[in-house]
Design a protein around this motif. Structure first.
Motif, PDB file in Angstrom:
ATOM      1  N   ARG A 294       0.814  -1.212   0.000  1.00 40.97           N
ATOM      2  CA  ARG A 294       0.000   0.000   0.000  1.00 40.97           C
ATOM      3  C   ARG A 294       0.852   1.268   0.000  1.00 40.97           C
ATOM      4  O   ARG A 294       0.362   2.345  -0.363  1.00 40.97           O
ATOM      5  CB  ARG A 294      -0.943   0.008   1.200  1.00 40.97           C
ATOM      6  N   ASP A 295       2.128   1.163   0.388  1.00 47.03           N
ATOM      7  CA  ASP A 295       3.002   2.330   0.401  1.00 47.03           C
ATOM      8  C   ASP A 295       3.340   2.819  -1.004  1.00 47.03           C
ATOM      9  O   ASP A 295       3.858   3.932  -1.163  1.00 47.03           O
ATOM     10  CB  ASP A 295       4.309   2.012   1.138  1.00 47.03           C
ATOM     11  N   LEU A 296       3.059   2.010  -2.023  1.00 49.26           N
ATOM     12  CA  LEU A 296       3.387   2.380  -3.406  1.00 49.26           C
ATOM     13  C   LEU A 296       2.374   3.342  -4.013  1.00 49.26           C
ATOM     14  O   LEU A 296       2.639   3.940  -5.056  1.00 49.26           O
ATOM     15  CB  LEU A 296       3.477   1.123  -4.274  1.00 49.26           C
ATOM     16  N   GLY A 297       1.226   3.507  -3.398  1.00 45.82           N
ATOM     17  CA  GLY A 297       0.190   4.373  -3.944  1.00 45.82           C
ATOM     18  C   GLY A 297       0.654   5.811  -4.089  1.00 45.82           C
ATOM     19  O   GLY A 297       1.227   6.385  -3.167  1.00 45.82           O
ATOM     20  N   GLY A 298       0.421   6.401  -5.254  1.00 48.81           N
ATOM     21  CA  GLY A 298       0.743   7.796  -5.489  1.00 48.81           C
ATOM     22  C   GLY A 298       2.197   8.074  -5.804  1.00 48.81           C
ATOM     23  O   GLY A 298       2.590   9.238  -5.957  1.00 48.81           O
ATOM     24  N   LEU A 299       3.025   7.034  -5.913  1.00 46.90           N
ATOM     25  CA  LEU A 299       4.440   7.232  -6.227  1.00 46.90           C
ATOM     26  C   LEU A 299       4.669   7.256  -7.735  1.00 46.90           C
ATOM     27  O   LEU A 299       3.935   6.644  -8.503  1.00 46.90           O
ATOM     28  CB  LEU A 299       5.284   6.118  -5.613  1.00 46.90           C
ATOM     29  N   SER A 300       5.722   7.961  -8.132  1.00 44.85           N
ATOM     30  CA  SER A 300       6.156   7.968  -9.529  1.00 44.85           C
ATOM     31  C   SER A 300       7.317   7.017  -9.761  1.00 44.85           C
ATOM     32  O   SER A 300       7.506   6.517 -10.867  1.00 44.85           O
ATOM     33  CB  SER A 300       6.595   9.371  -9.941  1.00 44.85           C
ATOM     34  N   GLY A 301       8.132   6.800  -8.729  1.00 44.31           N
ATOM     35  CA  GLY A 301       9.300   5.952  -8.875  1.00 44.31           C
ATOM     36  C   GLY A 301       9.607   5.239  -7.578  1.00 44.31           C
ATOM     37  O   GLY A 301       9.106   5.597  -6.505  1.00 44.31           O
ATOM     38  N   LEU A 302      10.451   4.214  -7.684  1.00 40.92           N
ATOM     39  CA  LEU A 302      10.857   3.418  -6.523  1.00 40.92           C
ATOM     40  C   LEU A 302      12.315   3.045  -6.682  1.00 40.92           C
ATOM     41  O   LEU A 302      12.732   2.535  -7.734  1.00 40.92           O
ATOM     42  CB  LEU A 302      10.009   2.152  -6.414  1.00 40.92           C
ATOM     43  N   ILE A 303      13.110   3.309  -5.630  1.00 38.34           N
ATOM     44  CA  ILE A 303      14.504   2.880  -5.598  1.00 38.34           C
ATOM     45  C   ILE A 303      14.612   1.633  -4.723  1.00 38.34           C
ATOM     46  O   ILE A 303      14.101   1.601  -3.595  1.00 38.34           O
ATOM     47  CB  ILE A 303      15.416   3.988  -5.051  1.00 38.34           C
ATOM     48  N   LEU A 304      15.277   0.610  -5.256  1.00 37.48           N
ATOM     49  CA  LEU A 304      15.602  -0.592  -4.501  1.00 37.48           C
ATOM     50  C   LEU A 304      17.076  -0.476  -4.125  1.00 37.48           C
ATOM     51  O   LEU A 304      17.943  -0.524  -5.006  1.00 37.48           O
ATOM     52  CB  LEU A 304      15.350  -1.855  -5.323  1.00 37.48           C
ATOM     53  N   PRO A 305      17.403  -0.280  -2.849  1.00 39.12           N
ATOM     54  CA  PRO A 305      18.764   0.088  -2.464  1.00 39.12           C
ATOM     55  C   PRO A 305      19.717  -1.091  -2.397  1.00 39.12           C
ATOM     56  O   PRO A 305      19.320  -2.248  -2.531  1.00 39.12           O
ATOM     57  CB  PRO A 305      18.552   0.684  -1.068  1.00 39.12           C
ATOM     58  N   GLY A 306      20.983  -0.763  -2.147  1.00 42.75           N
ATOM     59  CA  GLY A 306      21.964  -1.791  -1.865  1.00 42.75           C
ATOM     60  C   GLY A 306      21.745  -2.360  -0.471  1.00 42.75           C
ATOM     61  O   GLY A 306      21.088  -1.751   0.374  1.00 42.75           O
ATOM     62  N   GLY A 307      22.302  -3.529  -0.257  1.00 43.61           N
ATOM     63  CA  GLY A 307      22.168  -4.230   1.011  1.00 43.61           C
ATOM     64  C   GLY A 307      22.605  -5.671   0.811  1.00 43.61           C
ATOM     65  O   GLY A 307      23.618  -5.914   0.164  1.00 43.61           O
TER      66      GLY A 307
END
Length: 201
Positions: free
Chosen positions: A36-49
């Protein structure tokens, strides 16, 4: 122009550094832990780890399909180091006890984990990146490399004859950690590409 709202996958790894870099560029940032946190987003970064840990947590929090749906609906994705592994179609070098490593399969590449050695082999280098004027100081920490690049995937940077940054459509992946240097140009380009919110049900 309204600043885009960009998410950073905040399950594990260097998500705080990405958030700070994005906020420094004026973007509104959401830490993503649930679909549900993805709502209204334009982009998403998947970080290092640590990619196997991140994959396990994505299963635990039921994030695989929401992230795929976010991309299908028009969202931009950028994976750095472990995040790049999660985006790739084929993953090589996972520990035998984990079997085949899960991935989002959104980028037609084969990625080799730890292609440049272990933590002790970490290094920094000035890297030419397509689209940037002047070299980018890239930090490699247990970094992967893209050993096969499919049709339609553009190689944006290479190191030692290996592809280390690639892009196909709305999916970008870099083997290095751009969030660990003061140079914000790659984050700035990502912010520019994230033009409008994505409507999600």
């Amino acid at each position: 122009m309204t600043a885009p709202r960009i998410g950073v996958l905040a399950l594990q790894g260097a998500f705080r550094e990405h958030r700070q870099r994005l906020e420094g560029l004026g973007a509104a940032v959401t830490e993503v832990r649930l679909g549900r946190d993805l709502g209204g987003l334009s982009g998403l970064i998947l970080p290092g780890g640590e990619s196997t840990t991140m994959a396990r947590l994505m299963t635990e929090y039921d994030l695989w399909e929401p992230v795929r749906a976010f991309h299908a609906a028009g969202g931009h994705l950028w994976g750095t180091c472990a995040g790049a592994i999660l985006l790739s179609r084929d993953v090589q070098g996972a520990p035998p006890q984990f079997g085949r490593q899960d991935s989002l399969n959104l980028l037609d590449v084969t990625v080799q984990r730890n292609a440049f050695g272990r933590q002790i082999d970490s290094f920094t280098t000035d890297l030419p990146v397509r689209g940037l004027d002047g070299a980018f100081t890239a930090v490699f920490i247990r970094a992967p490399a893209f050993t096969r690049v499919g049709d339609g995937v553009e190689v944006l940077a290479e190191y030692g004859g290996q592809a280390v940054m690639v892009r196909a459509g709305r999916v970008t992946a870099s083997a290095f950690h751009p969030e660990l240097t003061p140079d914000a140009r790659l984050h700035e380009l990502f912010v520019q590409r994230c033009a409008a919110p994505v409507p999600l049900a």
